[in-house]
Design an enzyme around this catalytic site. Sequence first.
Site, PDB file in Angstrom:
ATOM      1  N   ASN A 252       0.865  -1.184   0.000  1.00 14.20           N
ATOM      2  CA  ASN A 252       0.000   0.000   0.000  1.00 14.20           C
ATOM      3  C   ASN A 252       0.897   1.227   0.000  1.00 14.20           C
ATOM      4  O   ASN A 252       1.362   1.699   1.039  1.00 14.20           O
ATOM      5  CB  ASN A 252      -0.907  -0.008   1.233  1.00 14.20           C
ATOM      6  CG  ASN A 252      -1.936  -1.114   1.153  1.00 14.20           C
ATOM      7  OD1 ASN A 252      -2.933  -0.988   0.446  1.00 14.20           O
ATOM      8  ND2 ASN A 252      -1.656  -2.219   1.826  1.00 14.20           N
ATOM      9  N   GLU A 253       1.123   1.738  -1.193  1.00 10.24           N
ATOM     10  CA  GLU A 253       2.046   2.848  -1.394  1.00 10.24           C
ATOM     11  C   GLU A 253       1.383   4.185  -1.037  1.00 10.24           C
ATOM     12  O   GLU A 253       0.161   4.236  -0.856  1.00 10.24           O
ATOM     13  CB  GLU A 253       2.499   2.866  -2.862  1.00 10.24           C
ATOM     14  CG  GLU A 253       3.254   1.618  -3.306  1.00 10.24           C
ATOM     15  CD  GLU A 253       4.694   1.556  -2.782  1.00 10.24           C
ATOM     16  OE1 GLU A 253       5.021   2.228  -1.780  1.00 10.24           O
ATOM     17  OE2 GLU A 253       5.493   0.817  -3.389  1.00 10.24           O
ATOM     18  N   PRO A 254       2.178   5.269  -0.953  1.00  7.24           N
ATOM     19  CA  PRO A 254       1.591   6.586  -0.705  1.00  7.24           C
ATOM     20  C   PRO A 254       0.412   6.845  -1.645  1.00  7.24           C
ATOM     21  O   PRO A 254       0.481   6.538  -2.842  1.00  7.24           O
ATOM     22  CB  PRO A 254       2.754   7.540  -0.972  1.00  7.24           C
ATOM     23  CG  PRO A 254       3.959   6.737  -0.587  1.00  7.24           C
ATOM     24  CD  PRO A 254       3.641   5.333  -1.026  1.00  7.24           C
TER      25      PRO A 254
ATOM     26  N   SER B  53      -2.567   5.492  -0.917  1.00 10.09           N
ATOM     27  CA  SER B  53      -3.546   4.428  -0.649  1.00 10.09           C
ATOM     28  C   SER B  53      -4.611   4.939   0.319  1.00 10.09           C
ATOM     29  O   SER B  53      -4.312   5.683   1.246  1.00 10.09           O
ATOM     30  CB  SER B  53      -2.858   3.209  -0.014  1.00 10.09           C
ATOM     31  OG  SER B  53      -1.927   2.656  -0.914  1.00 10.09           O
TER      32      SER B  53
ATOM     33  N   THR C 236      10.312   1.967  -3.989  1.00 12.89           N
ATOM     34  CA  THR C 236      10.104   0.538  -3.683  1.00 12.89           C
ATOM     35  C   THR C 236      10.790  -0.328  -4.740  1.00 12.89           C
ATOM     36  O   THR C 236      11.429  -1.343  -4.421  1.00 12.89           O
ATOM     37  CB  THR C 236       8.587   0.230  -3.649  1.00 12.89           C
ATOM     38  OG1 THR C 236       8.003   1.024  -2.627  1.00 12.89           O
ATOM     39  CG2 THR C 236       8.320  -1.242  -3.393  1.00 12.89           C
TER      40      THR C 236
END
Length: 277
Positions: free
Chosen positions: A162-164, A166, A181
């Site tokens: 869950n990346e920035p 999300s 990532t």
Amino acid sequence: MARLNLLEETRYEKLPVSVYGSQQEASLAVAARIAKLIRDKQSRGEKAVLGLATGVTPIGVYNELVRLHKEEGLSFQNVITFNLDEYYPMKPDAAQSYVTFMYENLFSHVDIDKANVHIPDGTLDKDDVVAFCLNYERQIEELGGLDLQILGIGRTGHIGFNEPGSAPNSGTRLVTLDDLTRSDAARDFGGKANVPTKAITMGIGTIFKAREIILMAWSKKKAPIIKKAVEGEMSGEVPATYLQLSDHVEFVLDEAAASELTRFDTPWLVKDCSWED
Ligand code: GLP
């Protein structure tokens, strides 16, 4: 239920944090909690539903669980697992797949029923991804939810993948990986260009529903993101900050990962100090 922060010196910390002298000591403590959960459930004739993570961080926990199985008779026959994430696309037998990781580090060494292992499928046709993700959520719900979710944290503040950006109520879904990532994964893939751009991940909302959440982080490399996740304002820019709203989360850190927290970095802000020259 995790302990509240009752100590004055933890007042900048928005969730419970336990700091251990070493990564090894912390890993043994987390493994002991998992083993207790499994045994408590066994004694009641129930299944233990675990949410599992990949990455370097949980390897010490898995090593200890394997040792507990081999040397102390801990059985995994009542254990059902759901992994957080998998790269997409990804063949299960590829060296970098999370399937390979989980079997090498845990499943091949314990007596878990392979039918009880769930890992997002990196081989799906794009048209089948949504149905797969909904089914992943449904399977977790039908089992009564996750008893315990363990997490690492990426340098972007991601949990799972869950990346920035999300959403706090997000469910299992296909996501695009952050550039940082992919850089961090480059070594495993022999270059960033080989790192998939996408992944299937449980959502923040999926993780949040677990009855207990333990996020682990080791080393100085993680100290800046841990500071943001623990003391920063809650924001989609650092998805792990959403865990601040949970009343059953605990961060388990080694001293290096905790070193930028106010109580270690500038302790005079939170407790009496005696000054030296
Ligand atoms: C990957 C995983 C995450 C993990 C993170 C940190 O991106 N999808 O679940 O927490 O990496 O990895 P490491 O533990 O190797 O630092």
